[in-house]
Design a protein around this motif. Sequence first.
Motif, mmCIF file in Angstrom:
data_model
loop_
_atom_site.group_PDB
_atom_site.id
_atom_site.type_symbol
_atom_site.label_atom_id
_atom_site.label_comp_id
_atom_site.label_asym_id
_atom_site.label_seq_id
_atom_site.Cartn_x
_atom_site.Cartn_y
_atom_site.Cartn_z
ATOM 1 N N ILE A 84 -6.202 26.608 12.346
ATOM 2 C CA ILE A 84 -7.161 27.388 13.124
ATOM 3 C C ILE A 84 -8.563 27.139 12.578
ATOM 4 C CG2 ILE A 84 -7.916 29.680 13.832
ATOM 5 C CD1 ILE A 84 -5.128 30.656 13.669
ATOM 6 N N TYR A 85 -9.439 26.696 13.471
ATOM 7 C CA TYR A 85 -10.837 26.447 13.131
ATOM 8 C C TYR A 85 -11.725 27.385 13.930
ATOM 9 C CZ TYR A 85 -9.548 22.048 10.837
ATOM 10 O OH TYR A 85 -9.004 21.115 9.998
ATOM 11 N N GLY A 86 -12.869 27.710 13.362
ATOM 12 C CA GLY A 86 -13.913 28.392 14.104
ATOM 13 C C GLY A 86 -14.828 27.360 14.735
ATOM 14 N N ALA A 371 -3.907 37.882 24.084
ATOM 15 C CA ALA A 371 -4.832 37.232 25.008
ATOM 16 C C ALA A 371 -6.253 37.744 24.825
ATOM 17 C CB ALA A 371 -4.382 37.472 26.447
ATOM 18 N N LYS A 372 -6.421 38.793 24.034
ATOM 19 C CA LYS A 372 -7.749 39.352 23.796
ATOM 20 C C LYS A 372 -8.565 38.393 22.939
ATOM 21 C CE LYS A 372 -6.121 44.128 24.193
ATOM 22 N NZ LYS A 372 -5.939 45.434 23.494
ATOM 23 N N PRO A 373 -9.894 38.536 22.946
ATOM 24 C CA PRO A 373 -10.740 37.624 22.168
ATOM 25 C C PRO A 373 -10.272 37.489 20.722
ATOM 26 C CG PRO A 373 -12.089 38.988 23.574
ATOM 27 C CD PRO A 373 -10.696 39.515 23.710
ATOM 28 N N GLY A 374 -10.353 36.255 20.202
ATOM 29 C CA GLY A 374 -9.850 35.963 18.860
ATOM 30 C C GLY A 374 -10.895 36.004 17.781
ATOM 31 N N THR A 375 -12.109 36.462 18.133
ATOM 32 C CA THR A 375 -13.157 36.605 17.124
ATOM 33 C C THR A 375 -13.771 37.986 17.217
ATOM 34 O OG1 THR A 375 -14.780 35.664 18.658
ATOM 35 C CG2 THR A 375 -13.740 34.148 17.117
ATOM 36 N N SER A 376 -14.334 38.442 16.113
ATOM 37 C CA SER A 376 -15.031 39.725 16.086
ATOM 38 C C SER A 376 -16.430 39.562 16.653
ATOM 39 C CB SER A 376 -15.111 40.234 14.645
ATOM 40 O OG SER A 376 -15.904 39.351 13.863
ATOM 41 N N ALA A 377 -17.147 40.671 16.765
ATOM 42 C CA ALA A 377 -18.511 40.622 17.284
ATOM 43 C C ALA A 377 -19.409 39.722 16.440
ATOM 44 C CB ALA A 377 -19.087 42.039 17.351
ATOM 45 N N SER A 378 -19.102 39.602 15.158
ATOM 46 C CA SER A 378 -19.896 38.763 14.260
ATOM 47 C C SER A 378 -19.491 37.292 14.316
ATOM 48 C CB SER A 378 -19.736 39.257 12.814
ATOM 49 O OG SER A 378 -18.392 39.108 12.387
ATOM 50 N N GLY A 379 -18.448 36.994 15.103
ATOM 51 C CA GLY A 379 -17.987 35.624 15.211
ATOM 52 C C GLY A 379 -16.873 35.259 14.258
ATOM 53 N N LYS A 380 -16.445 36.203 13.425
ATOM 54 C CA LYS A 380 -15.382 35.916 12.466
ATOM 55 C C LYS A 380 -14.044 35.782 13.192
ATOM 56 C CE LYS A 380 -13.040 37.786 8.385
ATOM 57 N NZ LYS A 380 -12.953 38.929 7.446
#
Length: 430
Positions: A84-86, A371-380
């Motif tokens: 898993i990469y950002g 299926a929900k977004p895989g990052t937090s509001a900060s992009g983590k």
Amino acid sequence: MTSKPFDIIIVGAGIAGLAAAVALKAPGRRITLLEQSRLNREVGANISLQPNAVKIAKRFLGLDSYLFGDASIGRGVPDKAFLIYGTDDKLHMRIGLETDQYGEDRICFHRVDLHTGLRQAALDSGAEIKTASKVAKVDVDAGKVYLESGEELTADLIVGADGIRSAVRTAVVGHDQGALPTGLSAFRTLIPIQDLQGIQGLPQGVELGASQTLMIVGRNCRLVMGPSRGGTVLGVVGLVPDTEEIKGATTWNMEASTEDFLKSYEGFPEWTREIIRRSVEPSIWQMRDIAPLPAWSKGKAVLIGDAAHAMLPTQGQGASQSFEDVEALQYFLRDIDASSSEHEVQQALAAVYSARHERASLIQAYSREQAKPGTSASGKVTLNPREFMDYNCKYEGVASWLAQQDSKARKQPSVSSASVASAPVSVLTS
């Protein structure tokens, strides 16, 4: 004098239906598969069988030579790592998928190859496949299947493996249990590895076509890629929120342009966008599932696979749960033949539901949750595929599962199934 065979009609000759034909083969049984298409067009994307399904395919269905190994029809590729990469190109997690963890590898296929291998296994088992046979109506009590052509067929058992738009499901539950849009769509493409030469900027540890699955996570989008066909093809899936075009479309899947695919992945690393630019005939599919059903059987009919528990691909368990279903059918119907009473058949079918419903529904629910977004509001990156994999992949077949549940019930009689539902979740994709 030859005794009457136990007639089984399987509606749908997809992955679940073909696997069911192999699983249900037994002396004195006659198996017919009804497929509405002509099985003459190659469509699809990459798909995986998780370790739980690979164990069933090898140990209970005898599919080893059909699906696994370079010389097999399936040409499956063992998946040795999940990365898993950002969007910053940083590796956030690497999960080894060695065989000794779960008893078998996770195997990646081109969907057409998996289907072709299963079809050959079904034919070799003696099953008959009737194509261009679209089912119009099913009478589950009489065991009758009516085709749009006007033909009428009768069976001792009807297996509904006809997918998310199942006609058999309508007959079993008594109404049309419509598929539910989930707010998610998937771009899909298959690209020959030879067409991906020269791509620059790959992060350390990434090798296109290697035995590994990559997931790049950013905002509310994910890009997943992995090999099939012996490592000669890269399957790419882009999970995105529904577009306005697909929300208003009359079909769940449409041709897509490379430009639209790229537009959804603005801000992703340039190497991922270059892969998208080299897409071959991309399409976009709206992801749908169904609500858990109150029953999977009625009269002489039983549901399996997507007809029973259609789920999103975010845990990679859709096809694998079909394999679990057919092994449960094999187990509970092992003593059923033409001399069995209707009551005995119905008891066996009810046992399939009792053994499978809670597990399949839990995986189905968590697939939607993931299926929900895989990052937090900060992009983590917040996804953690290590969690829940043991529950998914350590499954050893329905007899072992029932023994485990019985043992747990004796040791902890106060623990309810609701406590299981609070477990963390895996996000492996197919």
